[in-house]
Every structure is written in C-alpha cells, then in structure tokens.
Design a protein around this motif. Structure first.
Motif, short mmCIF file in Angstrom:
data_model
loop_
_atom_site.label_atom_id
_atom_site.label_comp_id
_atom_site.label_asym_id
_atom_site.label_seq_id
_atom_site.Cartn_x
_atom_site.Cartn_y
_atom_site.Cartn_z
N ALA A 149 0.86 -1.19 0.00
CA ALA A 149 0.00 0.00 0.00
C ALA A 149 0.89 1.23 0.00
O ALA A 149 2.09 1.13 0.30
CB ALA A 149 -0.91 0.00 1.21
N PHE A 150 0.28 2.38 -0.30
CA PHE A 150 0.99 3.66 -0.33
C PHE A 150 2.23 3.57 -1.23
O PHE A 150 3.34 3.83 -0.79
CB PHE A 150 1.35 4.11 1.09
N ASN A 151 1.99 3.15 -2.47
CA ASN A 151 3.05 3.02 -3.46
C ASN A 151 4.21 2.17 -2.92
O ASN A 151 5.37 2.54 -3.03
CB ASN A 151 3.53 4.41 -3.93
N ASP A 168 4.84 3.64 -11.47
CA ASP A 168 5.29 3.51 -10.07
C ASP A 168 6.29 4.61 -9.73
O ASP A 168 6.28 5.17 -8.64
CB ASP A 168 5.95 2.14 -9.85
N GLU A 169 7.15 4.91 -10.71
CA GLU A 169 8.21 5.90 -10.52
C GLU A 169 7.63 7.27 -10.15
O GLU A 169 8.14 7.97 -9.28
CB GLU A 169 8.96 6.02 -11.85
N LEU A 170 6.52 7.63 -10.81
CA LEU A 170 5.90 8.94 -10.58
C LEU A 170 4.81 8.89 -9.52
O LEU A 170 4.20 9.91 -9.19
CB LEU A 170 5.32 9.49 -11.89
N GLY A 171 4.53 7.66 -9.01
CA GLY A 171 3.51 7.51 -7.97
C GLY A 171 2.09 7.60 -8.51
O GLY A 171 1.19 8.09 -7.82
N ASP A 172 1.87 7.08 -9.73
CA ASP A 172 0.52 7.03 -10.34
C ASP A 172 -0.25 8.36 -10.23
O ASP A 172 -1.33 8.40 -9.63
CB ASP A 172 -0.33 5.92 -9.70
N PRO A 173 0.25 9.47 -10.79
CA PRO A 173 -0.45 10.75 -10.64
C PRO A 173 -1.78 10.82 -11.41
O PRO A 173 -1.95 10.14 -12.43
CB PRO A 173 0.55 11.76 -11.21
#
Ligand code: UDP
Length: 243
Positions: A34-36, A125-130
């Motif tokens: 969870a939470f990336n 994942d790298e950008l945190g799924d914006p």
C-alpha cells in the motif's frame, strides 16, 4: 499448461509466458502493498481469493457483453489470459466519496456522488501514479481520443453491471480501479483484476465505518481481520453462481 519464462513480477502478481504465444499465465501472490509499496505485508490466502474473485467477475462480465482478457483458471491462484498490450492509464470509477477523492477535494467519506465519477491515473510507479487530465493523456500520447471514449464507455458499463452484482451480494461498490489491454486485432479488453485489492467494498449489513470495510483498506489502515473480510467477499461473490 506449464509456465515458462517469467516476464514480469508486480506487487501482487507474476506474469509468465506459456508455450502458446497469445496466452500468458498470471500467478496471484499473497503479498500486499500500500501507499506506493511503502507499506508491505502478506494476506494469507489472498492470491487464491483474488484470483477466484476476478475469474468469477470476469466470466460474469463477459456474459453481459464486456470483453475481457480472461481465459480460465488452471489452479486456484493461476489465471490464463490473452496476451494484450496494457494501456498505461489506470481507470478509477467512483460511486461514493472515499480515499484520495476525499483527501484531495475535502468531500466527506461516504457521500454518494450525484453520478459515477471516472478518473484517469498515469500507470507509473516511478511517478507515484499521478492523476491525469484528458489533455495530459493526449500530450503524453497514452491513448487516442477515440480509444479514450471507448475506455470511458466500457468503464461506465462495467460499473453499472458490477454495482448490480455487488448489490445482490449485500455489498456496496464504493469505487474501483480498472486496467485495459489491446489485443493483436486492436480490440479493447478489460484486463488485470477486480478484487478486494482494487475495489472499495462496504458490507451493507454493517453501519459502523470500520466494521463495514471488506477490502484492502483493512490492510492499509490496520483494521485487522483482513483475511476474513476477503473470504467473506469471495463467499458472497461465488454464492451468486450457485443460485
Ligand atoms: N486503486 C488500485 N490501485 C492503485 C490505486 C487505487 O487498485 O494503484 C483502487 C483503490 O483500491 C480504490 C480505488 O482504486 O478502490 C480508488 O483509490 P484512491 O484513488 O482513493 O486511492 P487511495 O485512497 O487508495 O490511495
């Protein structure tokens, strides 16, 4: 059907090639993040439960006219799927305010939305799924305008059908995430999974905001009884096919 080469290992699943190039094998894991991926753990039996819930829902969606990548489930935690190119946009459909929608807009959790909200997130994942806008989707060339219309229509159709289905399970479908794939004939197919990992599901038998949670929020928020909540979802989903 034996697994051959490991193509990709994600947070909750591993993808293998098979001896048939158009068919891939997905193995569902008990691992939970969870939470990336900042929070990591295991939910015992999750792999089998999520695989069986997804298989049942995908079969049922196919029966009401939604094309999916699902073929069959040779083992309880394994799914054979059609090979597709995954669209790098995660589609979230919301019926009730929760999670990031509340955090980002101030809407109170549990507020019923006047009509279903469809949102797009960049699968990175790298950008945190914006969160994406339509213009950003086209700017990044993630999908064509025509394809986006098709995706939105299919997502709304899936929501209508799933809301009805979960209603019969005495479960409220709060929100969920979908992924889509494109096959070699350029057909759009529903892909990935639909499970308590990717949906918010609230028990209609419970009114308490913590007791009603039947999904990954039990893990995210350390509410306990994660396994039994997933088991309850599986039982209620599968019971619909024994009627
Ligand atoms: N979701 C998901 N994968 C993600 C992000 C979200 O399956 O990478 C699901 C999540 O379980 C929920 C819905 O999409 O059912 C909406 O999630 P939200 O944007 O509220 O994010 P969260 O609050 O979980 O960070």
């Amino acid at each position: 059907m034996s697994q051959t080469e490991k193509l990709y290992e994600g947070k909750a699943k591993i993808l293998y090639s098979t001896e048939v190039p158009e068919i891939l094998l997905t193995v569902y894991k008990d691992d939970a993040t969870a939470f990336n991926a900042q929070k990591k753990g295991q939910i015992k039996g999750k792999g089998e439960m999520n695989c069986q819930i997804t298989a049942a829902l995908f079969e049922w969606l196919a029966s009401v006219g939604i094309p999916t990548h699902y073929i069959d489930s040779p083992q309880p935690n394994q799914m054979r799927v059609k090979a597709v190119t995954i669209v790098p946009v995660e589609v979230v459909v919301r019926n009730i305010a929760a999670g990031s929608l509340c955090r980002q807009t101030g809407l109170p959790e549990g507020q019923v939305l006047p009509s279903p909200l469809v949102e797009y997130y960049y699968k990175s994942d790298e950008l945190g799924d914006p969160l994406l806008t339509r213009d950003r989707i086209f700017l990044l060339d993630l999908v064509t305008p025509e394809r986006l219309v098709e995706i939105e229509n299919m997502a709304r159709q899936i929501n209508k059908n799933l809301q009805k289905f979960f209603d019969q399970c005495n479960i409220t479908l709060v929100d969920f995430k979908l992924e889509f794939g494109i096959d070699t004939q350029q057909n759009l197919l529903l892909a990935d999974e639909i499970s308590p990992d990717t949906c918010r599901l609230w028990d209609k038998n419970e009114t308490d905001p913590q007791s009603r949670v039947m999904d990954k929020d039990r893990f995210r928020k350390d509410l306990g009884e994660v396994e039994s909540a997933y088991q309850q979802v599986q039982q209620r989903v599968l019971a619909q096919f024994k009627k």
